[in-house]
Design an enzyme around this catalytic site. Structure first.
Site, PDB file in Angstrom:
ATOM      1  N   GLY A  15       0.006   7.204  -3.185  1.00 31.81           N
ATOM      2  CA  GLY A  15       1.003   6.160  -3.028  1.00 31.81           C
ATOM      3  C   GLY A  15       1.930   6.493  -1.865  1.00 31.81           C
ATOM      4  O   GLY A  15       1.846   7.566  -1.263  1.00 31.81           O
ATOM      5  N   ASP A  16       2.806   5.557  -1.528  1.00 34.77           N
ATOM      6  CA  ASP A  16       3.768   5.744  -0.436  1.00 34.77           C
ATOM      7  C   ASP A  16       3.063   6.074   0.876  1.00 34.77           C
ATOM      8  O   ASP A  16       3.578   6.823   1.711  1.00 34.77           O
ATOM      9  CB  ASP A  16       4.778   6.854  -0.778  1.00 34.77           C
ATOM     10  CG  ASP A  16       5.540   6.568  -2.056  1.00 34.77           C
ATOM     11  OD1 ASP A  16       6.304   5.592  -2.068  1.00 34.77           O
ATOM     12  OD2 ASP A  16       5.347   7.300  -3.045  1.00 34.77           O
ATOM     13  N   GLY A  18       2.148   3.819   3.259  1.00 35.64           N
ATOM     14  CA  GLY A  18       2.511   2.932   4.350  1.00 35.64           C
ATOM     15  C   GLY A  18       1.803   1.591   4.279  1.00 35.64           C
ATOM     16  O   GLY A  18       1.681   0.885   5.288  1.00 35.64           O
ATOM     17  N   GLY A  20       2.712  -1.268   2.900  1.00 36.54           N
ATOM     18  CA  GLY A  20       3.578  -2.393   3.225  1.00 36.54           C
ATOM     19  C   GLY A  20       3.770  -2.548   4.725  1.00 36.54           C
ATOM     20  O   GLY A  20       3.740  -3.657   5.265  1.00 36.54           O
ATOM     21  N   HIS A  46       6.956  -0.939  -1.538  1.00 28.66           N
ATOM     22  CA  HIS A  46       6.364  -0.975  -0.202  1.00 28.66           C
ATOM     23  C   HIS A  46       7.440  -1.338   0.819  1.00 28.66           C
ATOM     24  O   HIS A  46       7.943  -2.463   0.824  1.00 28.66           O
ATOM     25  CB  HIS A  46       5.213  -1.977  -0.156  1.00 28.66           C
ATOM     26  CG  HIS A  46       4.085  -1.623  -1.075  1.00 28.66           C
ATOM     27  ND1 HIS A  46       2.966  -2.427  -1.253  1.00 28.66           N
ATOM     28  CD2 HIS A  46       3.875  -0.538  -1.863  1.00 28.66           C
ATOM     29  CE1 HIS A  46       2.141  -1.851  -2.110  1.00 28.66           C
ATOM     30  NE2 HIS A  46       2.686  -0.712  -2.496  1.00 28.66           N
TER      31      HIS A  46
END
Length: 456
Positions: A15-16, A18, A20, A46
């Site tokens: 997760g996290d 990028g 978005g 996001h």
């Protein structure tokens, strides 16, 4: 032949990654008309940052349920089952977007009637379950997504779907309240005996939700208000939206290393974020065209909350700022780690066939940063005691996934002698792991700092 281009953006980490950011980029470049959320729910975070323009200041929003293309005028969001909808959080997020100048977020939102709905009781149950685990906590964002899925599997007759709010006639209103009452009763019967031995202060807030007699009326009124602005969509309406000429982007939530079947059990999410998951959801609504799938990577590894992360390096936590990710709330500490070829190979194999890679945070090398490249693990409890590749198990074999988790906790990363000191060097290392081409490279948080291709 359809004149619609379909593409997905899938995280290849914990997760996290990028996602978005790249959805915003692709929505602009490919003139997308719709961003589809196809998994997860309100636990997504996001981040999208826009540059200052002639008549607009720089803007930032952490997208939770709205698609990350919402800053682009006209781009719609489509929430498709199995997304879990959090109605009150959607209303709050629409209000926050309004403060950034996006006053038409709700008119641009379409919600599948079949989407399950998370209630305040699911949210309280998820938090109580995590508190009860104590030292063996799995990790949670605390918004009730996993508990909603769990409850729907255990009590299929109590599933509350967004389509249940399609009518406000007397019979329908009673049915909504009856389902909500049944959910509340089931959760109270399960948890109230379990938490009696826990410190009162640790469970007060969650128990108060379960015992609040006024909550059902207030919450249902919010849900009905949302349904009036965004009426539940039928399968035919969704098909029409998806097959409009132009471009449709599927935005994954979480990352494949947290996938419910391919992640490292039990530190996983309750949904799947693979190419197969995208294809399956799209096919249910009559999409017959091929879908391009793009995997997202950071230049370094990240993880929010607990769970194994062999290359975690606390010194990186100190030098890599993270203005839009924090350790407050239920999600826990945000950790950074060195790039890991073992996990990259596993993520690529788990995600499915990819059309390309999208790599972000390459600007870290402008700070004279030296990253280490993990080539393999030592210290694993098998005959070879070393590995460059984690074995992919049979789909649904959670015992195998749990074994991989044990391996990761014992893994001793073995790093290449030469450090990674530039974006070009990182791209070269990645090219040594996979022949999937790099399509986009990002050197900053806005769409203007993204360049194409594998150029150095």
């Amino acid at each position: 032949m359809s004149s619609t281009r379909f593409a997905s953006v899938l995280g290849l980490g914990f997760g996290d990654c990028g996602k978005g950011h790249f959805i915003d980029v692709l929505a602009r470049r490919w003139q997308a008309h719709t961003v589809v959320r196809f998994n997860g729910g309100a636990q997504a975070g996001h981040n999208v940052v826009t540059p200052a323009e002639a008549r607009l200041p720089a803007r930032h929003h952490t997208y939770s349920q709205f698609g990350s293309g919402t800053f682009v005028p006209g781009v719609r969001t489509l929430l498709l089952d199995p997304v879990v909808v959090h109605p009150t959080a959607l209303l709050v997020e629409a209000g926050v977007l309004g403060q950034t100048g996006i006053d038409d977020a709700l008119p641009r939102l379409t919600i599948d009637a079949m989407c399950r709905v998370t209630t305040p009781y699911h949210q309280a149950a998820g938090r109580l379950r995590e508190l009860l685990r104590g030292a063996t906590a799995h990790g949670t964002c605390g918004v009730g997504v996993g508990e909603t899925v769990r409850h729907s599997l255990e009590h299929p007759d109590q599933v509350l779907r967004y389509g249940d709010f399609s009518s406000s006639n007397s019979a329908n209103l009673h049915a909504q309240r009856d389902k909500l009452s049944a959910i509340r009763q089931s959760i109270r019967e399960e948890f109230e005996p379990l938490v009696q031995a826990m410190p009162v202060e640790s469970v007060t807030d969650e128990l108060a939700i379960l015992r609040d007699e006024s909550l059902p009326t207030t919450w249902l009124n919010h849900c009905r208000a949302l349904a009036r602005q965004c009426p539940p969509a039928s399968a035919s309406q969704i098909h029409e939206q998806l097959t409009r000429p132009g471009c449709v982007l599927f935005e994954g939530a979480q990352g494949v290393l947290l996938d419910e079947w391919r992640g490292f059990h039990p530190h996983t999410t309750w949904s799947s974020t693979t190419a197969h998951a995208v294809n399956h959801v799209a096919s249910r609504y009559g999409v017959q065209s091929d879908i391009e799938h793009y995997g997202v990577l950071r230049s370094y590894l990240t993880r929010h909350g607990i769970g194994p992360m062999p290359t975690h390096d606390a010194t990186l936590d100190a030098i890599f700022p993270e203005p839009h990710n924090h350790a407050e709330g239920w999600q826990g500490q945000f950790r950074r780690g060195h790039p890991d070829a073992v996990l990259l190979r596993y993520a690529l194999e788990s995600a499915g066939a990819l059309s390309g890679l999208l790599i972000g945070h390459l600007d870290v090398f402008e700070r004279d940063v030296k990253l280490k490249w993990c080539e393999r693990y030592d210290g694993l409890p098998d005959a070879a005691n070393s590995c460059e590749r984690l074995p992919l198990g049979e789909m649904g074999d959670l015992a195998h996934q749990e074994k991989l988790t044990e391996w990761l906790y014992q893994a001793q990363p073995q790093y290449a002698e030469e450090a990674v000191t530039s974006a070009a060097a990182l791209l070269e290392r990645i090219a040594g792991v996979t022949d999937v081409p790099v399509i986009l490279r990002s050197y900053g948080p806005t769409s203007t700092e993204v360049v194409s291709g594998e150029g150095k």
